[in-house]
Scaffold this motif. Structure first.
Motif, mmCIF file in Angstrom:
data_model
loop_
_atom_site.group_PDB
_atom_site.id
_atom_site.type_symbol
_atom_site.label_atom_id
_atom_site.label_comp_id
_atom_site.label_asym_id
_atom_site.label_seq_id
_atom_site.Cartn_x
_atom_site.Cartn_y
_atom_site.Cartn_z
ATOM 1 N N LEU A 177 0.820 -1.203 0.000
ATOM 2 C CA LEU A 177 0.000 0.000 0.000
ATOM 3 C C LEU A 177 0.856 1.256 0.000
ATOM 4 O O LEU A 177 1.773 1.404 0.814
ATOM 5 C CB LEU A 177 -0.916 0.024 1.223
ATOM 6 C CG LEU A 177 -1.960 -1.082 1.335
ATOM 7 C CD1 LEU A 177 -2.810 -0.854 2.580
ATOM 8 C CD2 LEU A 177 -2.820 -1.140 0.091
ATOM 9 N N GLY A 178 0.541 2.147 -0.912
ATOM 10 C CA GLY A 178 1.154 3.465 -0.943
ATOM 11 C C GLY A 178 0.076 4.525 -1.058
ATOM 12 O O GLY A 178 -1.113 4.227 -1.228
ATOM 13 N N TYR A 179 0.496 5.779 -0.980
ATOM 14 C CA TYR A 179 -0.454 6.889 -1.019
ATOM 15 C C TYR A 179 0.152 8.011 -1.863
ATOM 16 O O TYR A 179 1.370 8.209 -1.882
ATOM 17 C CB TYR A 179 -0.734 7.397 0.396
ATOM 18 C CG TYR A 179 -2.063 8.107 0.541
ATOM 19 C CD1 TYR A 179 -3.220 7.391 0.817
ATOM 20 C CD2 TYR A 179 -2.161 9.482 0.427
ATOM 21 C CE1 TYR A 179 -4.444 8.025 0.955
ATOM 22 C CE2 TYR A 179 -3.372 10.132 0.565
ATOM 23 C CZ TYR A 179 -4.517 9.406 0.829
ATOM 24 O OH TYR A 179 -5.726 10.042 0.966
ATOM 25 N N CYS A 180 -0.718 8.737 -2.552
ATOM 26 C CA CYS A 180 -0.276 9.814 -3.436
ATOM 27 C C CYS A 180 -0.295 11.156 -2.694
ATOM 28 O O CYS A 180 -1.241 11.454 -1.959
ATOM 29 C CB CYS A 180 -1.171 9.890 -4.663
ATOM 30 S SG CYS A 180 -1.148 8.380 -5.666
ATOM 31 N N SER A 181 0.724 11.964 -2.916
ATOM 32 C CA SER A 181 0.878 13.209 -2.164
ATOM 33 C C SER A 181 -0.030 14.330 -2.654
ATOM 34 O O SER A 181 -0.049 15.419 -2.060
ATOM 35 C CB SER A 181 2.336 13.682 -2.223
ATOM 36 O OG SER A 181 2.722 13.991 -3.552
ATOM 37 N N ILE A 182 -0.797 14.110 -3.707
ATOM 38 C CA ILE A 182 -1.628 15.155 -4.305
ATOM 39 C C ILE A 182 -2.578 15.811 -3.307
ATOM 40 O O ILE A 182 -2.893 17.002 -3.425
ATOM 41 C CB ILE A 182 -2.419 14.579 -5.508
ATOM 42 C CG1 ILE A 182 -3.239 15.665 -6.205
ATOM 43 C CG2 ILE A 182 -3.306 13.428 -5.082
ATOM 44 C CD1 ILE A 182 -3.927 15.174 -7.475
ATOM 45 N N THR A 183 -3.049 15.061 -2.315
ATOM 46 C CA THR A 183 -4.068 15.582 -1.399
ATOM 47 C C THR A 183 -3.545 16.762 -0.582
ATOM 48 O O THR A 183 -4.331 17.582 -0.115
ATOM 49 C CB THR A 183 -4.562 14.476 -0.456
ATOM 50 O OG1 THR A 183 -4.692 13.256 -1.187
ATOM 51 C CG2 THR A 183 -5.914 14.816 0.142
ATOM 52 N N TRP A 184 -2.225 16.849 -0.406
ATOM 53 C CA TRP A 184 -1.633 17.935 0.351
ATOM 54 C C TRP A 184 -1.414 19.141 -0.565
ATOM 55 O O TRP A 184 -0.302 19.493 -0.915
ATOM 56 C CB TRP A 184 -0.324 17.486 0.994
ATOM 57 C CG TRP A 184 -0.523 16.627 2.191
ATOM 58 C CD1 TRP A 184 -0.428 16.993 3.502
ATOM 59 C CD2 TRP A 184 -0.877 15.232 2.205
ATOM 60 N NE1 TRP A 184 -0.700 15.925 4.322
ATOM 61 C CE2 TRP A 184 -0.982 14.837 3.561
ATOM 62 C CE3 TRP A 184 -1.123 14.291 1.207
ATOM 63 C CZ2 TRP A 184 -1.312 13.530 3.928
ATOM 64 C CZ3 TRP A 184 -1.450 12.993 1.571
ATOM 65 C CH2 TRP A 184 -1.546 12.624 2.918
ATOM 66 N N GLY A 185 -2.503 19.753 -1.006
ATOM 67 C CA GLY A 185 -2.390 20.959 -1.805
ATOM 68 C C GLY A 185 -3.008 20.892 -3.177
ATOM 69 O O GLY A 185 -3.105 21.909 -3.867
ATOM 70 N N GLY A 186 -3.421 19.707 -3.635
ATOM 71 C CA GLY A 186 -4.021 19.604 -4.955
ATOM 72 C C GLY A 186 -2.976 19.673 -6.049
ATOM 73 O O GLY A 186 -1.770 19.706 -5.802
#
Length: 273
Positions: free
Chosen positions: A3-12
């Motif tokens: 499992l990994g997560y994308c950093s896009i949520t921190w600022g769009g």
């Protein structure tokens, strides 16, 4: 599956402003604190992170800073996201030059995957040649990635010429790049994500997992939308996929860490069933 997560949520997501007049510099960016993003993602229990190429550019002259953030958070940089128009012959060399820089940065920071979106929709309408140009360009992207010792994946995306299942079928048989199904974008484009995964299981080398409320076409933390996530994970297992599941949430009004934690709990339940 890891499992990994994308950093896009921190600022769009935004595009670098110089790209308006210089396409070779049109990197994607998340306007957020990447140290905070990787810290939160690590504390939420993920093993890896996906970042935009433009955020890596910010660390190109000080790679030890990002490497230190990743180490402190206990994360791998799994993948780097980029994209281009790919259908306009005159600007294609500059777009591919930028992709080369993105691939080199991805390899420098230890990523194993370059994830690519794109295929512009013309104001005058899409032509058959546009799909041919996109397919040929993606073959070049695959070559670029391989020259850096990494793999490339194509990510169908709303607003491109590969939204619907029919459009995906026009592209994938004509290019050798790997396939990254983003299950929410596939559903928003009118597809059945599980069926598409079964159809192209031998091409899948990366996955973006997020939820969707179809009525409003809004992306949600896992479990908050109306996608059949259990069926999607089941389809991935049927194909033998055992790679990274990169959870992604493009925009969120609340705390991004809290959303990552909730999605993590939801996907771990799915994997345990």
């Amino acid at each position: 599956m890891r499992l990994g997560y994308c950093s896009i949520t921190w600022g769009g997501v935004v595009g670098h402003p110089t790209g308006v007049t210089s396409v070779k510099d049109l990197f994607y960016l998340t306007h957020g604190d990447m140290r905070q993003a990787v810290t939160d993602i690590g504390e939420a229990g993920y093993e890896g992170v996906e970042m935009f190429d433009g955020n890596l550019v910010e660390f190109a002259d000080r790679p030890e800073v990002l490497a230190g953030h990743l180490h402190d958070a206990g994360l791998e940089l799994v993948s780097v996201y980029s994209g281009a128009n790919f259908i306009y012959p005159d600007i294609l060399p500059d777009e591919l030059d930028r992709i080369r820089r993105s691939a080199a940065l991805a390899a420098q920071f230890g990523a194993e995957r370059l994830v690519i979106g794109g295929g512009a929709r013309r104001a005058a309408g899409t032509t058959d040649d546009d799909y041919r140009r996109l397919a040929d360009s993606l073959n070049e992207v695959a070559d670029i990635a391989e020259s850096q010792g990494i793999e490339a994946s194509y990510h169908p995306h709303l607003s491109t010429i590969v939204e619907s299942p029919e459009e995906l079928d026009r592209l994938l048989p004509n290019t050798r790049i790997g396939f990254c199904p983003d299950v929410a974008h596939l559903a928003a484009g009118g597809g059945d994500p599980a069926a598409i995964i079964r159809s192209y299981g031998d091409r899948i080398n990366h996955v973006h997992l997020k939820d969707l409320t179809r009525a409003s076409v809004s992306f949600q933390p896992l479990g908050d939308g109306d996608l059949d996530l259990a069926g999607i994970v089941g389809a991935l297992r049927e194909t033998g996929y055992d790679g990274w599941l990169m959870v992604e949430l493009d925009e969120y009004d609340g705390d991004p860490k809290e959303a990552a934690e909730r999605s993590g709990e939801a996907v771990r339940r799915l994997l345990a069933d």
